[in-house]
Write an enzyme that holds these catalytic residues in place. Sequence first.
Site, PDB file in Angstrom:
ATOM      1  N   TYR A  55       0.839  -1.197   0.000  1.00  0.00           N
ATOM      2  CA  TYR A  55       0.000   0.000   0.000  1.00  0.00           C
ATOM      3  C   TYR A  55       0.877   1.251   0.000  1.00  0.00           C
ATOM      4  CZ  TYR A  55      -3.435   3.499   1.401  1.00  0.00           C
ATOM      5  OH  TYR A  55      -4.231   4.620   1.445  1.00  0.00           O
ATOM      6  N   THR A 187      -6.346  18.844  -2.065  1.00  0.00           N
ATOM      7  CA  THR A 187      -5.848  17.905  -3.068  1.00  0.00           C
ATOM      8  C   THR A 187      -6.843  17.813  -4.218  1.00  0.00           C
ATOM      9  OG1 THR A 187      -4.611  16.662  -1.419  1.00  0.00           O
ATOM     10  CG2 THR A 187      -5.129  15.530  -3.468  1.00  0.00           C
ATOM     11  N   LYS A 277      -2.682  21.010  -3.909  1.00  0.00           N
ATOM     12  CA  LYS A 277      -1.806  19.856  -4.121  1.00  0.00           C
ATOM     13  C   LYS A 277      -2.322  18.995  -5.276  1.00  0.00           C
ATOM     14  CE  LYS A 277      -0.016  15.827  -1.560  1.00  0.00           C
ATOM     15  NZ  LYS A 277      -0.361  14.785  -2.528  1.00  0.00           N
ATOM     16  N   HIS A 301       0.797  12.732  -7.037  1.00  0.00           N
ATOM     17  CA  HIS A 301       0.236  11.885  -5.983  1.00  0.00           C
ATOM     18  C   HIS A 301       1.111  10.655  -5.739  1.00  0.00           C
ATOM     19  CE1 HIS A 301      -3.714  11.835  -3.767  1.00  0.00           C
ATOM     20  NE2 HIS A 301      -3.195  10.682  -3.355  1.00  0.00           N
ATOM     21  N   ARG A 304       0.364   7.544  -7.729  1.00  0.00           N
ATOM     22  CA  ARG A 304      -0.718   6.655  -7.308  1.00  0.00           C
ATOM     23  C   ARG A 304      -2.052   6.944  -8.011  1.00  0.00           C
ATOM     24  NH1 ARG A 304       0.380   4.083  -2.511  1.00  0.00           N
ATOM     25  NH2 ARG A 304      -1.672   4.349  -1.570  1.00  0.00           N
ATOM     26  N   GLY A 334       8.666  11.084  -5.832  1.00  0.00           N
ATOM     27  CA  GLY A 334       9.947  10.556  -6.283  1.00  0.00           C
ATOM     28  C   GLY A 334      11.134  10.868  -5.404  1.00  0.00           C
ATOM     29  N   ILE A 335      10.945  11.641  -4.346  1.00  0.00           N
ATOM     30  CA  ILE A 335      12.070  12.048  -3.502  1.00  0.00           C
ATOM     31  C   ILE A 335      12.507  10.882  -2.620  1.00  0.00           C
ATOM     32  CG2 ILE A 335      12.769  13.538  -1.585  1.00  0.00           C
ATOM     33  CD1 ILE A 335      10.928  15.685  -2.802  1.00  0.00           C
ATOM     34  N   ARG A 356       6.608   8.514   0.992  1.00  0.00           N
ATOM     35  CA  ARG A 356       7.172   7.181   1.192  1.00  0.00           C
ATOM     36  C   ARG A 356       8.469   7.230   2.008  1.00  0.00           C
ATOM     37  NH1 ARG A 356       5.258   7.077  -4.073  1.00  0.00           N
ATOM     38  NH2 ARG A 356       3.761   5.398  -4.577  1.00  0.00           N
TER      39      ARG A 356
END
Length: 410
Positions: A55, A187, A277, A301, A304, A334-335, A356
């Site tokens: 997830y 968002t 966002k 996002h 996602r 992507g960071i 993440r």
Amino acid sequence: MAKRRRFPRPRDFVPLLRFKKPTLNPTRRRLEKALTVEDLRRVAKRRTPKAAFDYTDGAADSELSLARARQAFQDITFHPAILRDVSVVDTSVDVLGVKSALPFGIAPTGFTRMMQSEGEIAGATAAEAAGIPYALSTMGTTSIEDVTAAAPHGRNWFQLYMWKDRDRSMALVDRAAQAGIDTLLVTVDVPVAGARLRDTRNGMTIPPTLTPRTVLNAIPRPAWWFDFLTTEPLAFASLDKWSGTVAELLDSMFDPTVTFDDLAWIQQQWPGRIVVKGVQSVSDAVRLAEMGVDAVLLSSHGGRQLDRAPVPFLLLPEVRREVGHEMDLYLDTGIMSGHDIVAAMAVGADFTMIGRAYLYGLMAGGRRGVDRAIEILAKDIERTMRLLGVTSIAELDPGHVEFLSRADRA
């Protein structure tokens, strides 16, 4: 000429033998060995059941948006300056009128206590300790009031999805204002749920569905299950009880009719700052600047939602040229390192947010794991700045970063 040799004497070994004091706490030992966010990810994968890990780790469809976003940060060359005094480095930035000790904050993430039982509280208190903003998701598993009580001196933001039921949406906004939240992240890239295939294949439901496969996967992860079963039952703190998949919940809740007029209406209702966002085009960023929002967060996002979406990092320079410096530009997706953050700041971002990267730390070691993720990124940033020859974030400029061409990458 032959070398002369002799028998070594015991005292010759003494300077060479420096034994490291053992770390008895297993969590601390794991975290000390993690030197990168990717290291934390590997620990998280070992310690977390597949459904919860996927997830966090997964993206939409073939996951190209996420892969391309991460690759974009790798496809650059830094251009350092030499012979600069970099003995003192300042990593702080101004974020909507308030100082952040680092040029990144913690992005809103849903279902956070599913990853590890400390969940949003770990993120909020770690951010408070680090002096950076923390954003709570509408899909969070800890209430607005509990987060602000746990981190009363933190810079706490709230992320809002516009629901089909406008009254419920604005009730959350009112609660956020009453709890002392000063910034709303609206968002705008979720009219419907993205095709998160890992979740579908794993039977990701609320509450989690226990199948023979789930149980077998959980056997080597007893610590996660012990925490999960002996803490408050998992639920979305801002929502009523739900039985079904996450994707079904999103599709039933999110409103595909939301327009710029709805955003203007939110601007009238909300007394604090507004960050939009999920912006993925230059024209939309320009329109938002004209509407007077406080900041735009370029984001896909985390890959996602729309697969093959624009890469925010690659979009950033053009958006900056078009909107100028009157409106703040933030970036996520992507960071995975401090190098990525420095690159984003150099080419035009005023701030970045991590999702993440901090969740891998959370899964690896709870609150201490989040602290470790922040520490890793902070050290990356400081080191990269020194190697580039700059002493403050404000000194970074596009000349420090060169985007590689396809030929360069071949």
